[in-house]
Design a protein around this motif. Structure first.
Motif, PDB file in Angstrom:
ATOM      1  N   ALA A 144      -9.444   0.001 -10.902  1.00  0.00           N
ATOM      2  CA  ALA A 144      -8.471  -1.081 -10.779  1.00  0.00           C
ATOM      3  C   ALA A 144      -7.668  -1.001  -9.479  1.00  0.00           C
ATOM      4  O   ALA A 144      -6.975  -1.952  -9.120  1.00  0.00           O
ATOM      5  CB  ALA A 144      -7.511  -1.067 -11.970  1.00  0.00           C
ATOM      6  N   LEU A 145      -7.761   0.127  -8.780  1.00  0.00           N
ATOM      7  CA  LEU A 145      -6.997   0.290  -7.549  1.00  0.00           C
ATOM      8  C   LEU A 145      -7.667  -0.430  -6.387  1.00  0.00           C
ATOM      9  O   LEU A 145      -8.881  -0.654  -6.380  1.00  0.00           O
ATOM     10  CB  LEU A 145      -6.839   1.775  -7.222  1.00  0.00           C
ATOM     11  CG  LEU A 145      -6.007   2.596  -8.214  1.00  0.00           C
ATOM     12  CD1 LEU A 145      -6.024   4.068  -7.827  1.00  0.00           C
ATOM     13  CD2 LEU A 145      -4.575   2.079  -8.276  1.00  0.00           C
ATOM     14  N   VAL A 146      -6.872  -0.789  -5.395  1.00  0.00           N
ATOM     15  CA  VAL A 146      -7.392  -1.488  -4.228  1.00  0.00           C
ATOM     16  C   VAL A 146      -8.512  -0.668  -3.586  1.00  0.00           C
ATOM     17  O   VAL A 146      -8.441   0.553  -3.484  1.00  0.00           O
ATOM     18  CB  VAL A 146      -6.261  -1.756  -3.211  1.00  0.00           C
ATOM     19  CG1 VAL A 146      -5.680  -0.456  -2.669  1.00  0.00           C
ATOM     20  CG2 VAL A 146      -6.758  -2.625  -2.070  1.00  0.00           C
ATOM     21  N   GLY A 147      -9.591  -1.353  -3.195  1.00  0.00           N
ATOM     22  CA  GLY A 147     -10.724  -0.679  -2.582  1.00  0.00           C
ATOM     23  C   GLY A 147     -11.888  -0.465  -3.516  1.00  0.00           C
ATOM     24  O   GLY A 147     -12.989  -0.141  -3.079  1.00  0.00           O
ATOM     25  N   ASP A 148     -11.669  -0.635  -4.823  1.00  0.00           N
ATOM     26  CA  ASP A 148     -12.749  -0.491  -5.795  1.00  0.00           C
ATOM     27  C   ASP A 148     -12.856  -1.782  -6.599  1.00  0.00           C
ATOM     28  O   ASP A 148     -12.098  -2.728  -6.384  1.00  0.00           O
ATOM     29  CB  ASP A 148     -12.490   0.703  -6.713  1.00  0.00           C
ATOM     30  CG  ASP A 148     -13.780   1.284  -7.285  1.00  0.00           C
ATOM     31  OD1 ASP A 148     -14.802   0.574  -7.270  1.00  0.00           O
ATOM     32  OD2 ASP A 148     -13.759   2.435  -7.746  1.00  0.00           O
ATOM     33  N   LYS A 149     -13.791  -1.820  -7.547  1.00  0.00           N
ATOM     34  CA  LYS A 149     -13.995  -3.005  -8.366  1.00  0.00           C
ATOM     35  C   LYS A 149     -13.998  -2.631  -9.839  1.00  0.00           C
ATOM     36  O   LYS A 149     -14.606  -1.631 -10.227  1.00  0.00           O
ATOM     37  CB  LYS A 149     -15.330  -3.682  -8.026  1.00  0.00           C
ATOM     38  CG  LYS A 149     -15.413  -4.305  -6.652  1.00  0.00           C
ATOM     39  CD  LYS A 149     -16.771  -4.981  -6.471  1.00  0.00           C
ATOM     40  CE  LYS A 149     -16.888  -5.648  -5.114  1.00  0.00           C
ATOM     41  NZ  LYS A 149     -18.209  -6.314  -4.949  1.00  0.00           N
TER      42      LYS A 149
ATOM     43  N   ASP B 231      -2.281  -2.450  -6.179  1.00  0.00           N
ATOM     44  CA  ASP B 231      -1.983  -1.829  -4.887  1.00  0.00           C
ATOM     45  C   ASP B 231      -0.480  -1.595  -4.818  1.00  0.00           C
ATOM     46  O   ASP B 231       0.298  -2.540  -4.740  1.00  0.00           O
ATOM     47  CB  ASP B 231      -2.437  -2.742  -3.743  1.00  0.00           C
ATOM     48  CG  ASP B 231      -2.374  -2.041  -2.390  1.00  0.00           C
ATOM     49  OD1 ASP B 231      -2.240  -0.799  -2.381  1.00  0.00           O
ATOM     50  OD2 ASP B 231      -2.465  -2.734  -1.359  1.00  0.00           O
ATOM     51  N   PHE B 232      -0.088  -0.347  -4.897  1.00  0.00           N
ATOM     52  CA  PHE B 232       1.334  -0.027  -4.888  1.00  0.00           C
ATOM     53  C   PHE B 232       1.903  -0.126  -3.469  1.00  0.00           C
ATOM     54  O   PHE B 232       1.162  -0.029  -2.484  1.00  0.00           O
ATOM     55  CB  PHE B 232       1.555   1.376  -5.455  1.00  0.00           C
ATOM     56  CG  PHE B 232       1.182   1.491  -6.903  1.00  0.00           C
ATOM     57  CD1 PHE B 232       1.972   0.917  -7.888  1.00  0.00           C
ATOM     58  CD2 PHE B 232       0.024   2.157  -7.286  1.00  0.00           C
ATOM     59  CE1 PHE B 232       1.624   1.009  -9.226  1.00  0.00           C
ATOM     60  CE2 PHE B 232      -0.336   2.255  -8.619  1.00  0.00           C
ATOM     61  CZ  PHE B 232       0.474   1.677  -9.590  1.00  0.00           C
TER      62      PHE B 232
ATOM     63  N   PHE C 120       4.966  -5.543  -2.925  1.00  0.00           N
ATOM     64  CA  PHE C 120       4.865  -5.402  -4.375  1.00  0.00           C
ATOM     65  C   PHE C 120       3.926  -6.451  -4.979  1.00  0.00           C
ATOM     66  O   PHE C 120       3.805  -6.545  -6.195  1.00  0.00           O
ATOM     67  CB  PHE C 120       6.250  -5.564  -5.024  1.00  0.00           C
ATOM     68  CG  PHE C 120       7.128  -4.347  -4.889  1.00  0.00           C
ATOM     69  CD1 PHE C 120       7.180  -3.390  -5.889  1.00  0.00           C
ATOM     70  CD2 PHE C 120       7.899  -4.161  -3.749  1.00  0.00           C
ATOM     71  CE1 PHE C 120       7.989  -2.271  -5.763  1.00  0.00           C
ATOM     72  CE2 PHE C 120       8.708  -3.047  -3.613  1.00  0.00           C
ATOM     73  CZ  PHE C 120       8.752  -2.096  -4.621  1.00  0.00           C
ATOM     74  N   LYS C 121       3.258  -7.240  -4.144  1.00  0.00           N
ATOM     75  CA  LYS C 121       2.481  -8.380  -4.623  1.00  0.00           C
ATOM     76  C   LYS C 121       1.433  -7.988  -5.660  1.00  0.00           C
ATOM     77  O   LYS C 121       1.237  -8.688  -6.661  1.00  0.00           O
ATOM     78  CB  LYS C 121       1.804  -9.084  -3.450  1.00  0.00           C
ATOM     79  CG  LYS C 121       0.985 -10.296  -3.875  1.00  0.00           C
ATOM     80  CD  LYS C 121       0.344 -10.996  -2.684  1.00  0.00           C
ATOM     81  CE  LYS C 121      -0.474 -12.200  -3.139  1.00  0.00           C
ATOM     82  NZ  LYS C 121      -1.118 -12.897  -1.996  1.00  0.00           N
ATOM     83  N   HIS C 122       0.742  -6.875  -5.427  1.00  0.00           N
ATOM     84  CA  HIS C 122      -0.322  -6.474  -6.344  1.00  0.00           C
ATOM     85  C   HIS C 122       0.064  -5.270  -7.204  1.00  0.00           C
ATOM     86  O   HIS C 122      -0.807  -4.663  -7.831  1.00  0.00           O
ATOM     87  CB  HIS C 122      -1.601  -6.170  -5.568  1.00  0.00           C
ATOM     88  CG  HIS C 122      -2.214  -7.385  -4.933  1.00  0.00           C
ATOM     89  ND1 HIS C 122      -2.829  -8.373  -5.662  1.00  0.00           N
ATOM     90  CD2 HIS C 122      -2.275  -7.780  -3.635  1.00  0.00           C
ATOM     91  CE1 HIS C 122      -3.262  -9.319  -4.848  1.00  0.00           C
ATOM     92  NE2 HIS C 122      -2.934  -8.989  -3.614  1.00  0.00           N
TER      93      HIS C 122
END
Length: 255
Positions: free
Chosen positions: A47-52, A113-114, A123-125
């Motif tokens: 779930a973190l940015v950079g993965d799917k 994405d913290f 803080f958008k994501h």
């Protein structure tokens, strides 16, 4: 290889008809009986940015355009069906507990994405949009409803033993029993089975969870009011059921 990595590898490298159900079931059930382990289909890493996440690997960009309930889309239909089956198999074979990362159960479309220097401390994501599941117009609700039903069912499983584990790779069918619950899953992308026999403890059964139920975004191809009875075979008893494509059902032994 852990279960989440194996699910990702399967989705990335194999066609639907080439999924190795034996390898998947073995990985999900590979622990000593006395050991309690937590099972999960995916974790926060996906779930973190950079993965799917799994849902994004299944549906990709179609989830931004075709998640309205009034919008039929074959890619989304396939993705939702497999998303439910992946979770049903993983949770059904759990070795002591089942873990889900918040929002993934209903197919949250965006990553987490913290705030950090690389995103200008945005803080958008750094959130989960529960409104996508709750507004009543989007298909995310179907996945959320299925997860709720699955969690309610899994909490009733108090027997660590798995019996009658049957994998028929050619038919793309997996079945097994946990206590008085009989799990049956048809992963075939194009073959429905009529009067399909699976090993089971002798008795009568009723459906308590059906991934093809309309409330879960299914096509309502199974009559859940039907009562099923086993019949004696040479090596035990079997239950005959209708198994539509990409559908999983759980039956409970009545007597």
């Amino acid at each position: 290889m852990g279960a989440p990595d194996l699910w990702i590898k399967t989705l990335k490298e194999k066609r639907d008809e080439d999924w190795d159900l034996g390898e998947l079931a073995h990985t999900l059930n590979s622990h000593r009986p006395e050991e309690k382990v937590i099972s999960y289909a995916e974790s926060h890493d996906q779930a973190l940015v950079g993965d799917k996440t799994l849902i994004f690997r299944l549906i990709d960009k179609a989830m931004y355009w075709h998640m309205d309930k009034a919008d039929p889309d074959l890619m989304v239909e396939r993705g939702i069906a497999l998303h439910k089956l992946i979770r049903l198999l993983t949770a059904g074979l759990h070795g002591g507990g089942y873990l889900n990362f918040m929002g993934n159960e209903f197919g949250h479309p965006e990553w987490i994405d913290f705030p950090r220097q690389g995103n200008n401390w945005s803080f958008k994501h750094a959130r989960r949009q529960w409104s996508l599941r709750d507004n009543g117009f989007l298909k995310y609700q179907w996945l959320g409803e299925f997860d709720a039903g699955l969690m309610k069912l899994i909490q009733t499983v108090d027997n660590p033993s798995i019996h009658y584990l049957t994998i028929r790779q050619h038919d793309h069918v997996v079945s097994f029993m946990r206590g008085d619950l009989l799990f049956i899953m048809n992963f075939s992308p194009d073959q429905s089975w009529t009067d399909y026999g699976v090993p089971a403890a002798a008795g009568s059964y009723g459906v308590i969870l059906d991934s093809d139920d309309k409330q879960f975004g299914g096509q309502n191809r199974i009559d859940n009011s039907t009562r099923y009875f086993t019949s004696p075979q040479e090596n035990g008893h079997q239950l005959q059921v209708y198994l539509p494509t990409r559908t999983g059902i759980v039956l409970q032994k009545i007597d």
